[in-house]
Write a protein that holds these residues in place. Structure first.
Motif, PDB file in Angstrom:
ATOM      1  N   ILE A 145       0.802  -1.326   0.009  1.00 10.98           N
ATOM      2  CA  ILE A 145      -0.021  -0.106   0.137  1.00 10.98           C
ATOM      3  C   ILE A 145       0.765   1.093   0.020  1.00 10.98           C
ATOM      4  CG2 ILE A 145      -1.681   1.294   1.217  1.00 10.98           C
ATOM      5  CD1 ILE A 145      -3.048  -1.243   2.229  1.00 10.98           C
ATOM      6  N   ALA A 146       2.032   1.147   0.656  1.00 11.42           N
ATOM      7  CA  ALA A 146       2.913   2.368   0.731  1.00 11.42           C
ATOM      8  C   ALA A 146       3.541   2.937  -0.615  1.00 11.42           C
ATOM      9  CB  ALA A 146       4.126   2.054   1.780  1.00 11.42           C
ATOM     10  N   LYS A 147       3.523   2.106  -1.455  1.00 11.96           N
ATOM     11  CA  LYS A 147       3.885   2.358  -3.062  1.00 11.96           C
ATOM     12  C   LYS A 147       3.032   2.767  -3.711  1.00 11.96           C
ATOM     13  CE  LYS A 147       6.252  -0.546  -5.240  1.00 11.96           C
ATOM     14  NZ  LYS A 147       6.645  -1.798  -6.122  1.00 11.96           N
ATOM     15  N   GLU A 148       1.663   2.886  -3.468  1.00 14.79           N
ATOM     16  CA  GLU A 148       0.652   3.483  -4.121  1.00 14.79           C
ATOM     17  C   GLU A 148       0.846   4.821  -4.322  1.00 14.79           C
ATOM     18  OE1 GLU A 148      -1.946   4.188  -6.476  1.00 14.79           O
ATOM     19  OE2 GLU A 148      -2.256   2.197  -5.767  1.00 14.79           O
ATOM     20  N   LYS A 149       0.924   5.536  -5.388  1.00 18.11           N
ATOM     21  CA  LYS A 149       0.830   6.914  -5.906  1.00 18.11           C
ATOM     22  C   LYS A 149      -0.383   7.785  -5.622  1.00 18.11           C
ATOM     23  CE  LYS A 149       5.413   6.803  -8.184  1.00 18.11           C
ATOM     24  NZ  LYS A 149       6.188   7.159  -9.454  1.00 18.11           N
ATOM     25  N   ASP A 150      -1.387   6.922  -6.186  1.00 17.30           N
ATOM     26  CA  ASP A 150      -2.864   7.566  -6.168  1.00 17.30           C
ATOM     27  C   ASP A 150      -3.203   7.727  -4.840  1.00 17.30           C
ATOM     28  OD1 ASP A 150      -5.766   8.035  -6.106  1.00 17.30           O
ATOM     29  OD2 ASP A 150      -5.295   7.542  -8.262  1.00 17.30           O
ATOM     30  N   TRP A 151      -3.346   8.927  -4.285  1.00 16.82           N
ATOM     31  CA  TRP A 151      -3.687   9.223  -2.978  1.00 16.82           C
ATOM     32  C   TRP A 151      -4.964   8.668  -2.427  1.00 16.82           C
ATOM     33  CZ3 TRP A 151      -1.344  10.030   1.379  1.00 16.82           C
ATOM     34  CH2 TRP A 151      -2.119  10.527   2.421  1.00 16.82           C
ATOM     35  N   ASN A 152      -6.001   8.769  -3.327  1.00 13.10           N
ATOM     36  CA  ASN A 152      -7.416   8.362  -3.141  1.00 13.10           C
ATOM     37  C   ASN A 152      -7.526   6.801  -3.108  1.00 13.10           C
ATOM     38  OD1 ASN A 152      -8.802  10.781  -3.040  1.00 13.10           O
ATOM     39  ND2 ASN A 152      -8.777  10.901  -5.240  1.00 13.10           N
ATOM     40  N   LYS A 153      -6.463   6.149  -3.896  1.00 14.05           N
ATOM     41  CA  LYS A 153      -6.604   4.558  -3.807  1.00 14.05           C
ATOM     42  C   LYS A 153      -5.733   4.221  -2.495  1.00 14.05           C
ATOM     43  CE  LYS A 153      -6.446   3.487  -8.881  1.00 14.05           C
ATOM     44  NZ  LYS A 153      -5.720   2.812  -9.801  1.00 14.05           N
ATOM     45  N   LYS A 154      -4.658   4.751  -2.029  1.00 17.91           N
ATOM     46  CA  LYS A 154      -4.025   4.600  -0.956  1.00 17.91           C
ATOM     47  C   LYS A 154      -4.934   4.758   0.208  1.00 17.91           C
ATOM     48  CE  LYS A 154       0.077   5.701  -0.244  1.00 17.91           C
ATOM     49  NZ  LYS A 154       1.612   6.505   0.025  1.00 17.91           N
ATOM     50  N   LEU A 155      -5.827   5.804   0.287  1.00 11.11           N
ATOM     51  CA  LEU A 155      -6.786   5.935   1.548  1.00 11.11           C
ATOM     52  C   LEU A 155      -7.755   4.868   1.429  1.00 11.11           C
ATOM     53  CD1 LEU A 155      -7.367   9.597   1.648  1.00 11.11           C
ATOM     54  CD2 LEU A 155      -6.225   8.331   3.251  1.00 11.11           C
ATOM     55  N   GLU A 156      -8.301   4.523   0.266  1.00 11.47           N
ATOM     56  CA  GLU A 156      -9.394   3.362   0.064  1.00 11.47           C
ATOM     57  C   GLU A 156      -8.683   1.991   0.475  1.00 11.47           C
ATOM     58  OE1 GLU A 156     -12.646   1.331  -0.103  1.00 11.47           O
ATOM     59  OE2 GLU A 156     -12.491   3.621  -0.649  1.00 11.47           O
ATOM     60  N   GLU A 157      -7.286   1.842   0.213  1.00 12.51           N
ATOM     61  CA  GLU A 157      -6.702   0.468   0.652  1.00 12.51           C
ATOM     62  C   GLU A 157      -6.555   0.507   1.919  1.00 12.51           C
ATOM     63  OE1 GLU A 157      -3.535  -0.012  -1.662  1.00 12.51           O
ATOM     64  OE2 GLU A 157      -4.600  -0.410  -3.601  1.00 12.51           O
TER      65      GLU A 157
END
Length: 508
Positions: A190-202
């Motif tokens: 999850i820490a690798k995710e660049k899309d902030w909205n996707k990161k929050l959702e995960e």
């Protein structure tokens, strides 16, 4: 305290054994260490580091021979070479990592060099910070060995020609030691995710699987994350899901405007711990439970200088004047504002950080952040600091029993005179005129110069109440979402123009 039983690497353990508690001597040791390591670099050769090291008054000689730099001057003269792959420019070796930072007002990204020496110094300061929790009263021991939810930048760094660049929190998480991994949430994927909205959702999706004891991050984004979790799982408060949550480690902005909103998300009190971690290094941390300031890291990897933030050293736009006077740690006074100069083990030399601080306890080297050299209002001599603004917002929110998580202020012409225009985020029911009047009254009480100017050239104060989401949406449009990004407390120049366009629907 299971987390304190970890066997640390020997070099870190050695570093944790402090010499005598004398900030002046500690700082001179740090300066000597930095100069010795960098003396054969291009920078060290030009500014005669060997000669400085031989001088009896090493601090004064350093100030005499080495000029003060801001980001633009040090980048244009020196750091640009490191991006081209040249080694031994301002620090030995080749720079392989850069922290991308635009602060709170600049439009383009700054490339701040990050070295292994800097990361090691930051790491040692972080461990000292962790160990300082032993000084806390009635510490919830079982929370120490639980998960640490860190809401930072992506660890999937941008690849450049011979280097990687990204948010400092992402670089730090990517290079975190193996022994910390069992505690670290949201985990590497999850820490690798660049899309902030996707990161929050995960994070929200995974939240029930974790037992969180610490949350770490900028208040606005942490608050948003907790609100999403509470809403998703129909909770009354976050402690229904994470009963062991006991610490919030925050930094970057004053926490006071957010405190009332946070209380609504909690089922029981938690410990708020302030840190001062800039892209240029780990500067200070709160090491006592009820301290009003943070302990300056004087014995590790940064040499500090302090320029009195007054009309003798800075102009009305916050630019450093010729003939300025820089002080060392033993020369400062409590209760006065200073602009910070840093010399670090990443090749920043006498670097004007842009932050202003105040010593609350000189003996213990405790400081508070009071604002930015560029983020203050003095259109007519009112000398209004971010510290004044934060305090006024805190007092008014308490008086009216409302939550004001964000605000910003701009100066503008008003006929032949001037006015301040406040934009305040508040989702509670509030009368804008009452809010405007009360903020004005509090500032008159807090700042004598402001009170005087309100009777002369500062003729008016305007105020708009906006939903918090509008502030967050503007940050998204500017690409300043998550990580260490925070809304600027004072708007000027291009940022102000874009904000005004955004409010009338011309910037989408």
């Amino acid at each position: 305290m299971a987390i304190f039983d970890i066997h640390l690497p020997k070099r870190i353990a050695r570093a944790l054994r402090l010499p005598e508690n004398n900030p002046r001597n500690q700082q001179l040791r740090v300066l000597r260490k930095l100069l010795r390591k960098a003396r054969f670099t291009e920078f060290g050769q030009k500014y005669r580091f060997d000669e400085i090291l031989l001088n009896k008054h090493i601090g004064k000689k350093f100030q005499e021979l080495v000029p003060v730099y801001n980001y633009n001057t040090i980048y244009n003269e020196w750091w640009y070479k490191t991006l081209e792959g040249k080694p031994d420019v301002c620090w030995p070796g080749k720079i392989k990592y850069y922290a991308l930072s635009s602060g709170t007002s600049e439009a383009s990204s700054k490339y701040i060099p990050i070295t292994n020496d800097l990361l090691q110094g930051n790491k040692t300061a972080m461990i000292k910070h962790l160990l300082s929790l032993r000084n806390y009263v009635d510490i919830p021991v079982k929370s120490l060995g639980k998960g640490w939810l860190t809401l930072g930048g992506s660890t999937d760094l941008e690849k450049g020609p011979g280097y990687y660049a990204g948010d400092l929190s992402g670089i730090t998480a990517k290079k975190s030691p193996f022994w910390f991994q069992p505690f670290y949430k949201p985990g590497r994927k999850i820490a690798k995710e660049k899309d902030w909205n996707k990161k929050l959702e995960e994070i929200v999706s995974k939240a029930p699987e974790w037992d969180i004891g610490f949350i770490v991050g900028v208040p606005a984004w942490i608050q948003m994350c907790l609100e999403m979790i509470i809403e998703r799982y129909k909770l009354n408060n976050i402690h229904e899901l994470w009963p062991n949550l006991a610490f919030f480690v925050h930094g970057g902005v004053s926490f006071e405007p957010y405190k009332k909103g946070f209380k609504k998300l909690l089922g029981k009190p938690i410990n708020y711990i302030e840190t001062y971690l800039a892209s240029e290094g780990f500067i200070a941390y709160q090491d006592r439970q009820y301290a009003t300031g943070m302990h300056l890291v004087t014995n590790e990897h940064i040499f500090f200088e302090f320029v009195p933030f007054d009309q003798h050293n800075f102009d009305a736009d916050g630019n450093l004047l010729n003939g300025h006077k820089a002080l060392m740690v033993h020369e400062v006074e409590e209760g006065k504002d200073y602009a910070l100069l840093l010399s670090t083990c990443a090749g920043a030399w006498r670097y004007l950080l842009g932050d202003t601080i105040r010593f609350t306890n000189k003996e213990r080297c405790e400081i508070v952040i009071t604002g930015r050299t560029k983020h203050f209002l003095s259109l007519v001599g009112e000398h209004l600091s971010v510290d004044n603004m934060n305090k006024a917002i805190e007092l008014v929110a308490e008086d009216l029993n409302i939550c004001i998580p964000e605000y910003t202020v701009a100066g503008e012409p008003y006929g032949l005179f001037f006015a301040h225009h406040w934009y305040v985020a508040c989702d509670d029911v509030v009368n804008a005129e009452v809010l405007r009047t009360k903020i004005d009254e509090k500032l008159k009480m807090l700042n004598d110069d402001y009170r005087v100017e309100r009777t002369s050239a500062l003729k008016e104060v305007f105020l708009d109440v906006l939903p918090e989401e509008q502030f967050m949406q503007f940050m998204k449009l500017k690409g300043k979402v998550g990580g260490q990004h925070k809304f600027p407390r004072v708007l000027k120049g291009k940022m102000l123009e874009d904000w005004q366009k955004f409010l009338v629907g011309e910037l989408v």
